[in-house]
Design a protein around this motif. Structure first.
Motif, PDB file in Angstrom:
ATOM      1  N   PHE A  92      29.957  51.296  11.881  1.00  0.00           N
ATOM      2  CA  PHE A  92      30.710  51.806  10.814  1.00  0.00           C
ATOM      3  C   PHE A  92      29.777  53.236  10.417  1.00  0.00           C
ATOM      4  CE2 PHE A  92      30.718  47.131  10.249  1.00  0.00           C
ATOM      5  CZ  PHE A  92      31.933  47.001  10.280  1.00  0.00           C
ATOM      6  N   GLY A  93      30.588  54.237  10.772  1.00  0.00           N
ATOM      7  CA  GLY A  93      30.117  55.598  10.710  1.00  0.00           C
ATOM      8  C   GLY A  93      29.956  56.081   9.208  1.00  0.00           C
ATOM      9  N   GLN A  94      30.578  55.537   8.411  1.00  0.00           N
ATOM     10  CA  GLN A  94      30.361  56.235   7.080  1.00  0.00           C
ATOM     11  C   GLN A  94      29.537  55.639   6.048  1.00  0.00           C
ATOM     12  OE1 GLN A  94      34.634  56.191   5.830  1.00  0.00           O
ATOM     13  NE2 GLN A  94      34.772  58.249   6.037  1.00  0.00           N
ATOM     14  N   LEU A  95      28.759  54.389   6.694  1.00  0.00           N
ATOM     15  CA  LEU A  95      27.830  53.671   5.943  1.00  0.00           C
ATOM     16  C   LEU A  95      26.518  54.008   6.584  1.00  0.00           C
ATOM     17  CD1 LEU A  95      29.246  50.151   5.895  1.00  0.00           C
ATOM     18  CD2 LEU A  95      29.613  51.755   4.340  1.00  0.00           C
ATOM     19  N   THR A  96      25.515  53.781   5.810  1.00  0.00           N
ATOM     20  CA  THR A  96      24.021  54.204   6.216  1.00  0.00           C
ATOM     21  C   THR A  96      23.847  53.034   7.195  1.00  0.00           C
ATOM     22  OG1 THR A  96      23.116  52.778   4.728  1.00  0.00           O
ATOM     23  CG2 THR A  96      23.443  55.018   4.187  1.00  0.00           C
ATOM     24  N   VAL A  97      22.606  53.305   7.998  1.00  0.00           N
ATOM     25  CA  VAL A  97      22.151  52.393   9.181  1.00  0.00           C
ATOM     26  C   VAL A  97      21.765  51.053   8.423  1.00  0.00           C
ATOM     27  CG1 VAL A  97      20.272  51.796  10.740  1.00  0.00           C
ATOM     28  CG2 VAL A  97      21.427  54.321  10.768  1.00  0.00           C
ATOM     29  N   THR A  98      21.223  50.975   7.151  1.00  0.00           N
ATOM     30  CA  THR A  98      20.789  49.740   6.514  1.00  0.00           C
ATOM     31  C   THR A  98      22.048  49.119   6.289  1.00  0.00           C
ATOM     32  OG1 THR A  98      18.753  50.819   5.596  1.00  0.00           O
ATOM     33  CG2 THR A  98      20.046  48.963   4.392  1.00  0.00           C
ATOM     34  N   ASP A  99      23.070  49.750   5.752  1.00  0.00           N
ATOM     35  CA  ASP A  99      24.472  49.009   5.233  1.00  0.00           C
ATOM     36  C   ASP A  99      25.114  48.535   6.300  1.00  0.00           C
ATOM     37  OD1 ASP A  99      23.970  49.469   2.427  1.00  0.00           O
ATOM     38  OD2 ASP A  99      24.810  51.409   2.342  1.00  0.00           O
ATOM     39  N   ASN A 100      25.130  49.173   7.637  1.00  0.00           N
ATOM     40  CA  ASN A 100      25.542  48.500   8.627  1.00  0.00           C
ATOM     41  C   ASN A 100      24.938  47.005   8.899  1.00  0.00           C
ATOM     42  OD1 ASN A 100      27.260  50.041  10.918  1.00  0.00           O
ATOM     43  ND2 ASN A 100      26.633  51.540   9.487  1.00  0.00           N
ATOM     44  N   LEU A 101      23.578  46.954   8.760  1.00  0.00           N
ATOM     45  CA  LEU A 101      23.074  45.663   8.731  1.00  0.00           C
ATOM     46  C   LEU A 101      23.132  44.668   7.689  1.00  0.00           C
ATOM     47  CD1 LEU A 101      21.299  47.558  11.168  1.00  0.00           C
ATOM     48  CD2 LEU A 101      19.550  46.084  10.649  1.00  0.00           C
ATOM     49  N   VAL A 102      23.466  45.255   6.472  1.00  0.00           N
ATOM     50  CA  VAL A 102      23.818  44.406   5.402  1.00  0.00           C
ATOM     51  C   VAL A 102      25.073  43.890   5.467  1.00  0.00           C
ATOM     52  CG1 VAL A 102      24.194  44.183   2.989  1.00  0.00           C
ATOM     53  CG2 VAL A 102      22.154  45.639   3.850  1.00  0.00           C
ATOM     54  N   VAL A 103      26.110  44.896   5.902  1.00  0.00           N
ATOM     55  CA  VAL A 103      27.416  44.369   6.103  1.00  0.00           C
ATOM     56  C   VAL A 103      27.644  43.083   7.185  1.00  0.00           C
ATOM     57  CG1 VAL A 103      30.013  44.866   7.244  1.00  0.00           C
ATOM     58  CG2 VAL A 103      28.645  46.300   5.403  1.00  0.00           C
ATOM     59  N   ALA A 104      26.672  42.965   8.179  1.00  0.00           N
ATOM     60  CA  ALA A 104      26.769  42.063   8.942  1.00  0.00           C
ATOM     61  C   ALA A 104      26.296  40.545   8.568  1.00  0.00           C
ATOM     62  CB  ALA A 104      25.816  42.383  10.308  1.00  0.00           C
ATOM     63  N   GLN A 105      25.688  40.612   7.473  1.00  0.00           N
ATOM     64  CA  GLN A 105      24.979  39.467   6.720  1.00  0.00           C
ATOM     65  C   GLN A 105      26.201  39.056   5.429  1.00  0.00           C
ATOM     66  OE1 GLN A 105      20.710  39.548   6.200  1.00  0.00           O
ATOM     67  NE2 GLN A 105      21.247  41.720   6.491  1.00  0.00           N
ATOM     68  N   TRP A 107      28.815  37.909   4.957  1.00  0.00           N
ATOM     69  CA  TRP A 107      29.915  36.785   5.193  1.00  0.00           C
ATOM     70  C   TRP A 107      29.325  35.500   4.295  1.00  0.00           C
ATOM     71  CZ3 TRP A 107      28.670  32.144   7.472  1.00  0.00           C
ATOM     72  CH2 TRP A 107      27.388  32.237   8.317  1.00  0.00           C
ATOM     73  N   ARG A 108      27.996  35.415   4.305  1.00  0.00           N
ATOM     74  CA  ARG A 108      27.393  34.494   3.530  1.00  0.00           C
ATOM     75  C   ARG A 108      27.561  34.394   2.065  1.00  0.00           C
ATOM     76  NH1 ARG A 108      24.098  31.598   7.004  1.00  0.00           N
ATOM     77  NH2 ARG A 108      23.535  32.448   8.840  1.00  0.00           N
ATOM     78  N   GLY A 109      27.907  35.328   1.683  1.00  0.00           N
ATOM     79  CA  GLY A 109      28.342  35.448   0.002  1.00  0.00           C
ATOM     80  C   GLY A 109      27.236  35.410  -0.732  1.00  0.00           C
ATOM     81  N   GLY A 110      27.045  34.871  -2.000  1.00  0.00           N
ATOM     82  CA  GLY A 110      25.952  34.963  -2.840  1.00  0.00           C
ATOM     83  C   GLY A 110      25.980  35.886  -3.816  1.00  0.00           C
ATOM     84  N   VAL A 111      25.212  35.967  -4.805  1.00  0.00           N
ATOM     85  CA  VAL A 111      24.910  37.130  -5.867  1.00  0.00           C
ATOM     86  C   VAL A 111      23.760  37.818  -5.654  1.00  0.00           C
ATOM     87  CG1 VAL A 111      26.347  36.038  -7.531  1.00  0.00           C
ATOM     88  CG2 VAL A 111      24.091  35.326  -7.340  1.00  0.00           C
ATOM     89  N   ARG A 112      23.221  38.438  -6.636  1.00  0.00           N
ATOM     90  CA  ARG A 112      22.026  39.555  -6.319  1.00  0.00           C
ATOM     91  C   ARG A 112      20.893  38.925  -5.663  1.00  0.00           C
ATOM     92  NH1 ARG A 112      21.405  43.112 -12.007  1.00  0.00           N
ATOM     93  NH2 ARG A 112      23.403  44.000 -11.789  1.00  0.00           N
ATOM     94  N   PRO A 113      20.281  37.758  -5.925  1.00  0.00           N
ATOM     95  CA  PRO A 113      19.168  37.488  -4.933  1.00  0.00           C
ATOM     96  C   PRO A 113      19.343  37.405  -3.500  1.00  0.00           C
ATOM     97  CG  PRO A 113      19.307  35.923  -7.049  1.00  0.00           C
ATOM     98  CD  PRO A 113      20.517  36.859  -7.045  1.00  0.00           C
ATOM     99  N   ARG A 116      19.512  40.972  -2.335  1.00  0.00           N
ATOM    100  CA  ARG A 116      18.279  41.726  -2.144  1.00  0.00           C
ATOM    101  C   ARG A 116      17.708  41.076  -0.812  1.00  0.00           C
ATOM    102  NH1 ARG A 116      13.792  39.250  -3.284  1.00  0.00           N
ATOM    103  NH2 ARG A 116      14.685  37.736  -4.496  1.00  0.00           N
ATOM    104  N   LEU A 117      17.750  39.735  -0.415  1.00  0.00           N
ATOM    105  CA  LEU A 117      17.500  39.188   0.861  1.00  0.00           C
ATOM    106  C   LEU A 117      17.979  39.910   1.855  1.00  0.00           C
ATOM    107  CD1 LEU A 117      17.046  35.386  -0.385  1.00  0.00           C
ATOM    108  CD2 LEU A 117      15.343  37.072   0.022  1.00  0.00           C
ATOM    109  N   ARG A 118      19.174  40.259   1.910  1.00  0.00           N
ATOM    110  CA  ARG A 118      19.937  40.731   3.007  1.00  0.00           C
ATOM    111  C   ARG A 118      19.433  42.198   3.098  1.00  0.00           C
ATOM    112  NH1 ARG A 118      25.292  38.865   0.259  1.00  0.00           N
ATOM    113  NH2 ARG A 118      25.157  36.831   0.968  1.00  0.00           N
ATOM    114  N   ARG A 119      19.056  42.927   2.364  1.00  0.00           N
ATOM    115  CA  ARG A 119      18.399  44.320   2.492  1.00  0.00           C
ATOM    116  C   ARG A 119      17.103  44.150   2.878  1.00  0.00           C
ATOM    117  NH1 ARG A 119      20.963  48.751   1.392  1.00  0.00           N
ATOM    118  NH2 ARG A 119      22.762  48.486   0.503  1.00  0.00           N
ATOM    119  N   GLU A 120      16.376  43.172   2.475  1.00  0.00           N
ATOM    120  CA  GLU A 120      14.838  42.688   3.272  1.00  0.00           C
ATOM    121  C   GLU A 120      15.178  42.508   4.615  1.00  0.00           C
ATOM    122  OE1 GLU A 120      13.221  39.886   0.651  1.00  0.00           O
ATOM    123  OE2 GLU A 120      12.802  41.286  -1.156  1.00  0.00           O
TER     124      GLU A 120
END
Length: 254
Positions: A92-105, A107-113, A116-120
């Motif tokens: 996803f060229g318009q996303l940052t490298v980090t956000d490319n990895l976050v997007v891949a997760q 689908w699991r859904g959930g709220v703020r915690p 945060r875990l996806r970014r970690e």
């Protein structure tokens, strides 16, 4: 392999009058790195399309951990641990490298915690892949070698059980290939991931893969240990010793 995690049996695929795959069977087990090679047009990417669920075969079956998944969708397979990269970069060229990895997760859904875990998790995978310095860079601005590693990192963001890697070393330098190989070995040896990779760089394949499968004109030409396959006269005639693909990988070493 009796302990195969992912297995294709008797796969046939036709495109009109073209018989792209003819009775092809291939398998990969936990912790194994298996190479899939062959000339252009041999059917390698078509087989990956079948394994990942993007194309349903005209005949044959796909089993995953002993269960028939022939009719399962690509989304179902991805969410159950079968991850794929593509020959052409699909970041996803318009996303940052980090956000490319976050997007891949996501689908699991959930709220703020969960967010945060996806970014970690993304940060941890980027560190494992040596990409910390690129975390905030836009993916579309990366050179080919870095983009290939980010694609691999994205496939690892949600821990996979099977990795289908389509020419992961294409366009990379020798150093970048060593880094790719180290990550792939770690996933197989330490995480027990089953890895099937298509690659034209024979040095990369022979050094990384314990077993190699060769396709030619949609048929299974040979299968066995890397050294045995490399020495097979039929393989050398069809691919390793004849076509431009054999030497292409070595010419890219720089």
């Amino acid at each position: 392999m009796s302990d195969a995690l992912l297995r294709a049996t008797g796969i046939d695929v036709r495109f009109g009058g073209v018989h792209a795959l003819r009775d092809v069977s291939v398998s990969v087990g936990p912790g194994e790195i298996c190479g899939l090679i062959g000339p252009n047009g041999a059917g390698k990417t078509t087989l990956f399309d079948v394994l990942s669920g993007m194309r349903r075969p005209d005949a044959g079956a796909i089993t995953y951990d002993g269960t028939d998944i022939t009719r399962r969708s690509p989304v179902w397979r991805a969410r159950h641990g079968i991850r794929r990269t593509f020959q052409r970069q699909q970041l996803f060229g318009q996303l940052t490298v980090t956000d490319n990895l976050v997007v891949a997760q996501d689908w699991r859904g959930g709220v703020r915690p969960a967010a945060r875990l996806r970014r970690e998790r993304a940060a941890a995978v980027l560190h494992e892949c040596g990409l910390d310095a690129l975390a905030g860079s836009y993916a579309g601005a990366l050179p080919v070698g870095q983009a290939r590693m980010v694609e691999l990192a994205r496939a690892l963001a949600d821990p996979p059980r099977v990795l289908l890697l389509d020419e992961p070393a294409s366009g990379t330098t020798a150093q970048e290939r060593r880094e790719l190989a180290a990550v792939i070995r770690h996933m197989a040896d330490k995480e027990g991931c089953a890895v099937l990779l298509v690659e034209h760089n024979m040095t990369f394949v022979m050094e990384l893969c314990s077993r190699v499968v060769v396709l030619d004109l949609g048929r299974l030409l040979a299968e066995g240990a890397a050294a045995e396959v490399q020495a097979d006269p039929a393989v050398r005639e069809a691919y390793l010793g004849a076509g431009p693909g054999a030497a292409e990988g070595d010419r890219r070493d720089h």
